[in-house]
Design an enzyme around this catalytic site. Structure first.
Site, PDB file in Angstrom:
ATOM      1  N   GLY B  41      28.060  67.669  -0.955  1.00 62.09           N
ATOM      2  CA  GLY B  41      29.184  68.420  -0.416  1.00 62.09           C
ATOM      3  C   GLY B  41      30.425  67.569  -0.232  1.00 62.09           C
ATOM      4  O   GLY B  41      31.516  67.931  -0.675  1.00 62.09           O
ATOM      5  N   SER B  69      20.970  75.984  -4.735  1.00 62.12           N
ATOM      6  CA  SER B  69      21.560  76.101  -3.399  1.00 62.12           C
ATOM      7  C   SER B  69      22.643  75.052  -3.151  1.00 62.12           C
ATOM      8  O   SER B  69      23.304  75.072  -2.123  1.00 62.12           O
ATOM      9  CB  SER B  69      20.471  75.980  -2.326  1.00 62.12           C
ATOM     10  N   ASN B  70      22.832  74.107  -4.094  1.00 67.86           N
ATOM     11  CA  ASN B  70      23.903  73.118  -3.944  1.00 67.86           C
ATOM     12  C   ASN B  70      25.271  73.701  -4.294  1.00 67.86           C
ATOM     13  O   ASN B  70      26.300  73.252  -3.797  1.00 67.86           O
ATOM     14  CB  ASN B  70      23.687  71.928  -4.888  1.00 67.86           C
ATOM     15  N   ARG B  73      28.744  74.678  -2.463  1.00 61.66           N
ATOM     16  CA  ARG B  73      29.727  73.719  -1.945  1.00 61.66           C
ATOM     17  C   ARG B  73      29.891  72.463  -2.794  1.00 61.66           C
ATOM     18  O   ARG B  73      30.899  71.765  -2.682  1.00 61.66           O
ATOM     19  CB  ARG B  73      29.357  73.306  -0.515  1.00 61.66           C
ATOM     20  N   LYS B  86      21.983  64.336 -10.229  1.00 59.96           N
ATOM     21  CA  LYS B  86      23.324  64.534  -9.668  1.00 59.96           C
ATOM     22  C   LYS B  86      24.301  63.452 -10.103  1.00 59.96           C
ATOM     23  O   LYS B  86      25.459  63.741 -10.398  1.00 59.96           O
ATOM     24  CB  LYS B  86      23.245  64.555  -8.135  1.00 59.96           C
ATOM     25  N   ASP B 130      24.162  62.536   4.081  1.00 61.75           N
ATOM     26  CA  ASP B 130      23.841  63.688   4.921  1.00 61.75           C
ATOM     27  C   ASP B 130      22.755  63.357   5.929  1.00 61.75           C
ATOM     28  O   ASP B 130      22.093  64.237   6.440  1.00 61.75           O
ATOM     29  CB  ASP B 130      23.393  64.869   4.055  1.00 61.75           C
ATOM     30  N   CYS B 171      33.689  50.104  14.371  1.00 58.41           N
ATOM     31  CA  CYS B 171      32.790  50.577  13.320  1.00 58.41           C
ATOM     32  C   CYS B 171      32.024  51.786  13.862  1.00 58.41           C
ATOM     33  O   CYS B 171      32.203  52.192  15.006  1.00 58.41           O
ATOM     34  CB  CYS B 171      31.843  49.465  12.857  1.00 58.41           C
ATOM     35  N   CYS B 188      21.700  68.976   8.445  1.00 59.57           N
ATOM     36  CA  CYS B 188      22.661  69.830   7.747  1.00 59.57           C
ATOM     37  C   CYS B 188      21.958  70.987   7.059  1.00 59.57           C
ATOM     38  O   CYS B 188      22.365  72.130   7.148  1.00 59.57           O
ATOM     39  CB  CYS B 188      23.400  68.993   6.720  1.00 59.57           C
ATOM     40  N   CYS B 248      29.168  44.769  15.129  1.00 56.06           N
ATOM     41  CA  CYS B 248      30.469  44.158  14.810  1.00 56.06           C
ATOM     42  C   CYS B 248      31.090  43.407  15.983  1.00 56.06           C
ATOM     43  O   CYS B 248      32.219  42.941  15.880  1.00 56.06           O
ATOM     44  CB  CYS B 248      31.443  45.195  14.234  1.00 56.06           C
ATOM     45  N   CYS B 338       9.459  77.749   9.954  1.00 56.06           N
ATOM     46  CA  CYS B 338      10.916  77.941   9.901  1.00 56.06           C
ATOM     47  C   CYS B 338      11.259  78.242   8.450  1.00 56.06           C
ATOM     48  O   CYS B 338      10.473  78.866   7.745  1.00 56.06           O
ATOM     49  CB  CYS B 338      11.644  76.708  10.436  1.00 56.06           C
TER      50      CYS B 338
HETATM   51 ZN   LIG Z   1      31.077  48.060  15.849  1.00 62.79          ZN
END
Ligand SMILES: [Zn+2]
Lengths: 92, 380
Positions: B41, B69-70, B73, B86, B130, B171, B188, B248, B338
């Protein structure tokens, strides 16, 4: 009253409500007030040790509460507190 | 110095006309490289716009095939590239759009083992993944290589974008030090997404990538953009470096790449590959139901039941499960399902925590039931 803005992934625990008016003069008190209305939110906000979860960020306006006074940050009646969670979607 | 050919002068004339880009900028873009993680996406608009803009070398990392189903989007792919890799589908489209660039494809999952090898040599990373494990890898690799990580993420109608660049600002881990536990964040694929949303956020990532490569304007370094498509609102919050950031800060606790488990579950990736003790296949369940009558617990949302439904099932949407446990009986066998068997696994986690033990998870969800048992049901 201050308002807490609930992000989409957590609205499952607030009956779909996104802007919740709460009582409280600090961020901490406002969260207590929120959780007294929606107790199911608690596990999403605090970990088992009662600390804020690492992936839950609270912003007062544009500022991270970490850069203010943390949970003790004072709130005024008109303040808007944002909860910003991590979301991962994108590739799928 | 990279120079443009006559054909490229024509192609990029609308860039050459903007003073902020101009000839020097366009040559800079041609000499630059960008690694795009994911060609879904977010990756679709990112890859298309960077290709069109003439970024000289673009890397693509993905390991999936294009599925029906891709296409709601993922507009870089096409009905004609269904079932193709892909990265190859995307590469062909990009070179069709702009033959004057180089596209390097990496048909592999991005992991702690290969991430540094793939990313080394690129000027920027663009995170169009994702799932949390890949997002943390993208961030950490960018920190270790000292390059910017252009971040974008989406959920239903919400989007986030930022530029994480540890040399100049925070970051990803400054904001989210560690990934969330599985049951608190829906993936997602389970949560759904408005098809145009990744177009909006991916286009913002492409914009930021081009600005960062050119060194123009004010980037999203130090700012997190929050977009909501329903409200059509753009909000910004300030992000500062977290002095306790695990990767970082001055005293980092993370100094090498970590493969987080695929706990936050993206159906069709890792979870499906790992059978677990609760799983029951649709065919086995159909057989079992001839001699016993377990409670079928549907944890999908009411609008999903309008698409396909098992009439005998009890419905408690996943988000309400924790507060409605009293409606269930620990003595009865419960088969949770589900759409694809992912959310139901997290539901089982919640039920286990509440003392339920007689649990089964319908592997592949109602979609597998529709495929193997009741073909009159729709697959979605
Ligand atoms: Zn950081």
């Amino acid at each position: 009253m201050p308002i807490i803005k609930i992000p989409t992934p957590l609205r499952a625990y607030t009956e779909g409500e996104k802007d919740i008016s709460v009582e409280g003069k600090t961020v901490n008190a406002a969260l207590d007030s929120l959780l007294s209305i929606y107790p199911d939110l608690k596990k999403s906000i605090y970990n088992e040790y009662g600390q804020l979860r690492a992936f839950v960020n609270l912003f007062l306006g544009e500022e991270h509460i970490r850069d203010l006074e943390g949970l003790d940050t004072p709130l005024t009646e008109k303040d808007l507190l944002l909860i910003i969670p991590s979301i991962a979607g994108g590739r799928g | 110095m990279t120079t443009l050919t006559d054909q490229e002068f024509l192609r990029y004339s609308r860039h050459l006309l903007i003073p902020e880009v101009g000839l020097a900028g366009q040559e800079k873009l041609k000499a630059s490289s960008a690694l795009i993680i994911g060609t879904g996406g977010l990756g679709s608009p990112i890859a298309l716009y960077l290709a069109a803009a003439g970024i000289g070398r673009i890397g693509l990392v993905d390991y999936d095939m294009v599925e029906d189903s891709n296409l709601q989007r993922q507009i870089i792919h096409d009905t004609n590239t269904l079932d193709k890799l892909k990265v190859e589908s995307a590469r062909a489209r990009m070179l069709g759009l702009n033959p004057y660039i180089q596209v390097d494809s990496y048909n592999e999952p991005f992991t702690a083992e290969n991430a540094m090898r793939i990313a080394t040599g690129y000027d920027i990373i663009i995170d169009g993944s994702d799932n949390f494990p890949t997002r943390y890898l993208s961030n950490d690799v960018a920190v270790f290589l000292g390059i910017p990580n252009i971040y974008g993420s989406i959920y239903q109608f919400d989007g986030q974008a930022s530029v994480f660049y540890a040399k100049e600002g925070p970051c990803y881990r400054c904001l989210f030090p560690t990934p969330p536990p599985p049951h608190l964040v829906p993936s997602c694929a389970d949560g759904g997404v408005l098809g145009v949303l990744p177009g909006t956020i991916g286009s913002i990532q492409a914009t930021e990538a081009i600005k960062v490569l050119l060194g123009i304007g004010s980037s999203l370094v130090g700012r997190l953009m929050l977009y909501n498509a329903l409200e059509m609102s753009f909000d910004y919050v300030k992000l500062k470096k977290n002095p306790k950031c695990p990767v970082c800060s001055e005293n980092p606790t993370i100094t090498e790449l970590i493969d987080y488990e695929e706990f936050c579950g993206v159906p069709g990736h890792h979870i499906d590959e790992m059978p677990n003790e609760w799983d029951i296949s649709a065919l086995d369940l159909a057989t079992e139901m001839k001699s016993s009558s377990p409670l079928l617990l549907d944890v999908r949302e009411p609008h999903e039941q309008k698409i396909s439904n098992l009439p005998e099932a009890k419905n408690i949407p996943f988000g309400e499960l924790a507060s409605r446990l009293s409606e269930l009986n620990t003595a009865q066998e419960i088969v949770v399902f589900c759409r694809t068997g992912n959310r139901s696994l997290y539901a089982i986690e919640i039920l286990l925590g509440a003392g339920f033990r007689k649990l089964k998870n319908l592997e592949g969800g109602i979609n597998e039931w529709a495929e193997d048992v009741d073909t009159s049901l729709s697959i979605y």
